[in-house]
Write a protein that holds these residues in place. Structure first.
Motif, PDB file in Angstrom:
ATOM      1  N   GLU A  84       9.381   4.647  -2.446  1.00 17.24           N
ATOM      2  CA  GLU A  84      10.408   4.394  -3.448  1.00 17.24           C
ATOM      3  C   GLU A  84      11.799   4.650  -2.867  1.00 17.24           C
ATOM      4  N   PHE A  85      12.789   4.008  -3.476  1.00 18.03           N
ATOM      5  CA  PHE A  85      14.181   4.348  -3.206  1.00 18.03           C
ATOM      6  C   PHE A  85      14.792   4.828  -4.513  1.00 18.03           C
TER       7      PHE A  85
ATOM      8  N   ILE B 137       2.386   0.246  -4.216  1.00 18.76           N
ATOM      9  CA  ILE B 137       1.008   0.480  -3.760  1.00 18.76           C
ATOM     10  C   ILE B 137       0.214  -0.828  -3.748  1.00 18.76           C
ATOM     11  N   SER B 138       0.818  -1.918  -4.226  1.00 19.36           N
ATOM     12  CA  SER B 138       0.106  -3.195  -4.209  1.00 19.36           C
ATOM     13  C   SER B 138      -0.064  -3.658  -2.765  1.00 19.36           C
TER      14      SER B 138
ATOM     15  N   SER C 163      14.283   1.486  -6.528  1.00 21.13           N
ATOM     16  CA  SER C 163      12.998   0.797  -6.613  1.00 21.13           C
ATOM     17  C   SER C 163      11.867   1.807  -6.543  1.00 21.13           C
ATOM     18  N   ALA C 164      10.811   1.506  -7.294  1.00 21.39           N
ATOM     19  CA  ALA C 164       9.635   2.378  -7.308  1.00 21.39           C
ATOM     20  C   ALA C 164       8.808   2.140  -6.044  1.00 21.39           C
ATOM     21  N   SER C 165       7.808   2.932  -5.870  1.00 23.49           N
ATOM     22  CA  SER C 165       6.919   2.751  -4.725  1.00 23.49           C
ATOM     23  C   SER C 165       6.105   1.469  -4.900  1.00 23.49           C
TER      24      SER C 165
ATOM     25  N   PHE D 177       0.807  -1.224   0.000  1.00 22.96           N
ATOM     26  CA  PHE D 177       0.000   0.000   0.000  1.00 22.96           C
ATOM     27  C   PHE D 177       0.847   1.285   0.000  1.00 22.96           C
ATOM     28  N   ARG D 178       1.739   1.380   0.985  1.00 24.41           N
ATOM     29  CA  ARG D 178       2.454   2.646   1.169  1.00 24.41           C
ATOM     30  C   ARG D 178       3.972   2.440   1.168  1.00 24.41           C
TER      31      ARG D 178
END
Lengths: 305, 305
Positions: free
Chosen positions: B140-141, B251-252, B247-249, B136-137
């Motif tokens: 990202e790095f 939200i899954s 790495s992207a965020s 969910f939250r």
């Protein structure tokens, strides 16, 4: 008007079955999509058509996109959304009203014709925009059903609308493409609204208005999973107004851009918002500019202006 | 000591070729990886070994991970990183010093043995941690080379270190997996440091310390592209200290967790930071706890405590 889809009313999420059809026309051999595509859209709530627009058409759209982006002064003030820091263009709303080529694109039988078939009615454009999701610092969009917002804030009565996103750049797994939960369009997740004073028992976390709660999302994910359509520029993504979707951030150097049109059935025009005071502005939810789109046959008139 | 990899020194990025080998041992039939794997690691700067740890071992690690996460009081205070809002555990540092099972894991020939071979020297653990990237939250790095930070802030002299990340949950394209630029480890991107007063000409954007600039990243991406290794829990990702990654965020709803160990060659122990005053704390860059890891043969002693 009786509210079939209550949302932002209470302190607990309100999950209900969809009360409306997904496709409003029967399939026949004359339909603008194959029987397999028809069934897939009905089941999943979205359909991805790779490479629907060819290189020459795509080039026209890219040129027009660039022209719009670099002629800010010619645009209606409030329709231009820029980055706070850099001033870079993020979105241009009311796209079809500010560009003859984009109006032609929306009217194309591959878009408006298909929308008219799926919604079983004449259609008009509820909202349109050109999106630029920059590389490096592309922000995420959290999970949401568009209909939840359109119903609550714009007063869209029923689920008889859909979105079409024409990819102007390639969608890759790593540049923040749209993720959709296939089947989620058959369930309406009413969200928790403004936090009343006695809400402390139900949640310690800040819940933004219109955002589905973790538990409802987890149930949707367990039941439906998620899919991430990827493909080349020129592909068209069509999705139902109630399909749960979102996108992660994009730190890759690849920008992502699309032309976005929301078609609504003329029988489903906006009324007073169901969970808000004043409706949102015209450029995000049309009330005045609701002319029926006249569908143009693909070969009757080329895409070029 | 002469600084082979200057960074955070000027107002312009300083891009240089790598001055060190990638693999410090020759391949032979006795090597702990195949010739193809050897070449791939040399070329790309990372290697993904799917399913290296089996279900029974994985279960032991998951149980231990859960135990550590729920026994916060037993941990050294500063090694525990929690979410500001919820208090949920994000990371536990100094993992191998706080868990016998995790110490055993790090010492396994599949980790420490491979590290010793690749670095051509005895090894010690520069840093270790257990990561929980929530669903969910998950934040990202942004893109970075670990070595840039270790060199600048910790005083690591040369490129003779690597990271191993053992996946404790599945890596899917949509739950914020690590993205790496294959080949980027052969180029060092010195970053722009604290902004001097006359820097206004070179950049209008805020550039965070240690963050590579857009132009250098774009060149890396154009030259090398990016890869996103995905696979089941129990897979091991090994990557060189200078491989550009991020790495992207996420939200899954799927959380992402891994046990993370940085091995450094004993001949490459830390000196004074190259671009910082005081070194960072022991739990992010070891100076005191630098015992050589004694490699344990996989079958000599089972993973369990």
């Amino acid at each position: 008007m009786h509210d079939l889809y209550p949302t932002r009313k209470g302190t607990e999420p309100d999950v209900r079955d969809r009360q409306d059809p997904v496709i409003y026309s029967r399939w026949s051999e004359d339909a603008p999509l194959t029987q397999e595509e028809y069934r897939s859209y009905e089941d999943k709530g979205f359909l991805f058509l790779p490479g629907l627009f060819k290189a020459d058409e795509l080039q026209i759209l890219l040129d027009e996109s660039k022209r719009l982006r670099t002629s800010k002064d010619a645009l209606e003030d409030e329709t231009l959304i820029t980055e706070p820091n850099s001033g870079d263009v993020r979105s241009i709303f009311a796209l079809h009203r500010q560009s003859a080529i984009m109006h032609r694109l929306a009217s194309d039988e591959r878009l408006a014709g298909l929308a008219r078939f799926l919604l079983g009615d004449d259609v008009y454009i509820h909202q349109s925009r050109l999106n630029f999701k920059p590389g490096f610092r592309g922000k995420e969009f959290y999970w949401h059903s568009d209909f939840e917002t359109w119903h609550a804030e714009d007063g869209m009565p029923r689920m008889r609308a859909l979105s079409m996103s024409l990819l102007l750049t390639d969608n890759e797994p790593h540049n923040g493409p749209l993720m959709l939960m296939p089947g989620s369009h058959k369930r309406f997740v009413g969200t928790v609204g403004e936090t009343p004073e006695d809400n402390y028992k139900s949640s310690l976390k800040v819940q933004e208005t219109g955002t589905p709660d973790d538990e409802s999302l987890t149930r949707l994910y367990d039941d439906f999973g998620l899919e991430t359509p990827t493909g080349p520029a020129g592909s068209l993504l069509i999705f139902d107004c109630n399909t749960m979707h979102g996108s992660a951030s994009n730190i890759s150097p690849m920008a992502r851009s699309n032309a976005f049109f929301v078609f609504n059935a003329v029988s489903n025009k906006l009324v007073a918002p169901f969970s808000a005071g004043t409706p949102r502005p015209e450029f995000v939810g049309a009330r005045k500019h609701v002319d029926t789109v006249e569908v143009i046959e693909r070969n009757a008139k080329p895409l070029a202006a």
